[in-house]
Design an enzyme around this catalytic site. Sequence first.
Site, PDB file in Angstrom:
ATOM      1  CG  HIS A  82      -2.391  -0.246   0.669  1.00 42.58           C
ATOM      2  ND1 HIS A  82      -3.365   0.727   0.619  1.00 42.58           N
ATOM      3  CD2 HIS A  82      -2.942  -1.349   0.149  1.00 42.58           C
ATOM      4  CE1 HIS A  82      -4.467   0.222   0.096  1.00 42.58           C
ATOM      5  NE2 HIS A  82      -4.243  -1.026  -0.183  1.00 42.58           N
ATOM      6  CG  ASP A 148      -7.985   7.487   8.137  1.00 41.27           C
ATOM      7  OD1 ASP A 148      -7.218   8.238   7.526  1.00 41.27           O
ATOM      8  OD2 ASP A 148      -8.501   7.784   9.219  1.00 41.27           O
ATOM      9  CD  GLU A 262      -9.108  10.581  10.570  1.00 41.59           C
ATOM     10  OE1 GLU A 262      -9.510  10.755   9.393  1.00 41.59           O
ATOM     11  OE2 GLU A 262      -8.439   9.579  10.908  1.00 41.59           O
TER      12      GLU A 262
HETATM   13  C1  LIG Z   1      -3.197   9.264   5.830  1.00 38.91           C
HETATM   14  C2  LIG Z   1      -4.000   8.424   4.877  1.00 38.91           C
HETATM   15  C3  LIG Z   1      -3.509   7.708   3.818  1.00 38.91           C
HETATM   16  C4  LIG Z   1      -4.577   7.104   3.214  1.00 38.91           C
HETATM   17  N1  LIG Z   1      -5.712   7.414   3.877  1.00 38.91           N
HETATM   18  C5  LIG Z   1      -6.971   6.979   3.445  1.00 38.91           C
HETATM   19  N2  LIG Z   1      -6.996   6.114   2.419  1.00 38.91           N
HETATM   20  C6  LIG Z   1      -8.174   5.691   1.908  1.00 38.91           C
HETATM   21  N3  LIG Z   1      -9.371   6.094   2.357  1.00 38.91           N
HETATM   22  C7  LIG Z   1      -9.369   6.955   3.392  1.00 38.91           C
HETATM   23  N4  LIG Z   1     -10.393   7.511   4.067  1.00 38.91           N
HETATM   24  C8  LIG Z   1      -9.827   8.270   5.013  1.00 38.91           C
HETATM   25  N5  LIG Z   1      -8.479   8.217   4.994  1.00 38.91           N
HETATM   26  C9  LIG Z   1      -8.175   7.404   3.974  1.00 38.91           C
HETATM   27  C10 LIG Z   1      -5.370   8.221   4.916  1.00 38.91           C
END
Ligand SMILES: Cc1ccn(-c2ncnc3[nH]cnc23)c1
Length: 518
Positions: A82, A148, A262
């Site tokens: 990821h 998250d 958040e």
């Molecule tokens: C700091 C970070 C990196 C990816 N995210 C998220 N990725 C995918 N969906 C999300 N929804 C909230 N934060 C998310 C949050």
Amino acid sequence: AGQLRPLPAAGLPGDLFNLGIASRLRTDGNATARASTDFGQMVTAAPEAVFHPRTPADIAALIRFSASSPAPFPVAPRGQGHSWRGQSLAPGGVVVDMRSMGRGRRGARINVSAAGAEPYVDAGGEQLWIDVLRATLRHGLAPRVWTDYLRLTVGGTLSNAGIGGQAFRHGPQIANVHELDVVTGTGEMVTCSRDKNSDLFFAALGGLGQFGVITRARIMLETAPKRVRWVRLAYTDVVTFTKDQEFLISDRAREVGFNYVEGQVQLNRSFAEGPKSTPFFSATDLNRLAKLALRKGSAAIYYIEGAMYYNEDDPESVDQKMEALLDNLSFEPGFVFTKDVTFVQFLDRVLEEERVLRSAGVWEVPHPWLNLFVPRSRILDFDNGVFKGLLRDANPAGIILMYPMNKDKWDDRMTAMTPTDDEDVFYAVSLLWSALSVDEVVKLERENESVMNLCDKAGIKWKQYLPHHTSQDGWQQHFGAKWGKITELKAKYDPQAILSPGQKIFPSRAEAVGIATA
Ligand SMILES: Cc1ccn(-c2ncnc3[nH]cnc23)c1
């Protein structure tokens, strides 16, 4: 088991394929193709082989072999892959598929110690946080800080920091670790903590995979709540929005406040051209919000997202607690959106987003992300320059997060970077774009560059999270005063610079050797 010995790969030392672990190497195109890109889909770079370890000792054997070879080759641990800019790739080297660890005996790699005043869990670095959660909940316990999205590995998030809405109270995930097992870049298996081999412990946490592979983490636990009152409060004015957010993460709000804070920013254009409903907001909600933005003539709607933990034996008290808290806040009257969910439903909320995006075929697309930590004193300038300036008429797919954290909950001995100003609060701003076409990738990358340039011109001292820098000078600026220590620790724990070359922080000797023999 009984796997054929793989064909030696051209770019790797031949005698690697005579070792006992060779049967765990895959050099076929299918295996290497899957490990040639990541979630970000911004970079494609093939490894020569993919390694499927069963135990940390297997990983140590592979790394020891590379480090002592006349031609050391890169080695990169990969959990869910990821990363967004190729950080988990190993061009011309070996990607270690961490998810093959303890396969079949999965439960063995998550051990909960529930007794005593300070319960903890020992989790394999390859374990997903969702699986750690399920195992600890069987004891009524849970880790305190969550990203998250939960289908990430323990080793991967601890190599960055692991941020989310609980971090204002407990610090990032790396601040909630007692002990680590790390396989270093010389192939040694080291147990480390604040008191034992502490330089490796602090280096590895937020260490971007540069000093070793995290194969176990001992993570602090707290009593888990059964339920969560999950709210979103809408604001049209960024000054009121940020003032309320900073109240909610302050000590004043400790007892009466949220367990999770958040925030998101919704640019106006997304009301007209974005999805008609989302996992959190119904179409009706979004229509009301669009009208609010129109009526107020605001460039964006700002949401505080809060969660109040509770147990079902006192539901009315959470109502009273929530009412008392909302009385302190200045959101747009009537724009409170509330859900009542289980603890797991709340923590695993992004799974719903993933399902929606996958079914629309827009989950496995390029993700030109930009995650910045911005000093509190500059967040209004940032908002004005970016959301009311640069991005005012933008409408990219994706989400914008914006929320504050308390710097004193971070441990500066760790490799993770926070803004180096002397303020006690900084904001995480995440521009989590999805590029729905190839030329959008270029456009969004340029936009992210112009956001950083705008900040530089305005003297806003940002730090990147999930950082990507294109030069060693960029990395030296990123690490600032820590750079000297970091280069010392790199020389000590990964002298051939074979680990996680996808971060592009250190020129790897492995590459240098490659160039010399090419
Ligand atoms: C700091 C970070 C990196 C990816 N995210 C998220 N990725 C995918 N969906 C999300 N929804 C909230 N934060 C998310 C949050």
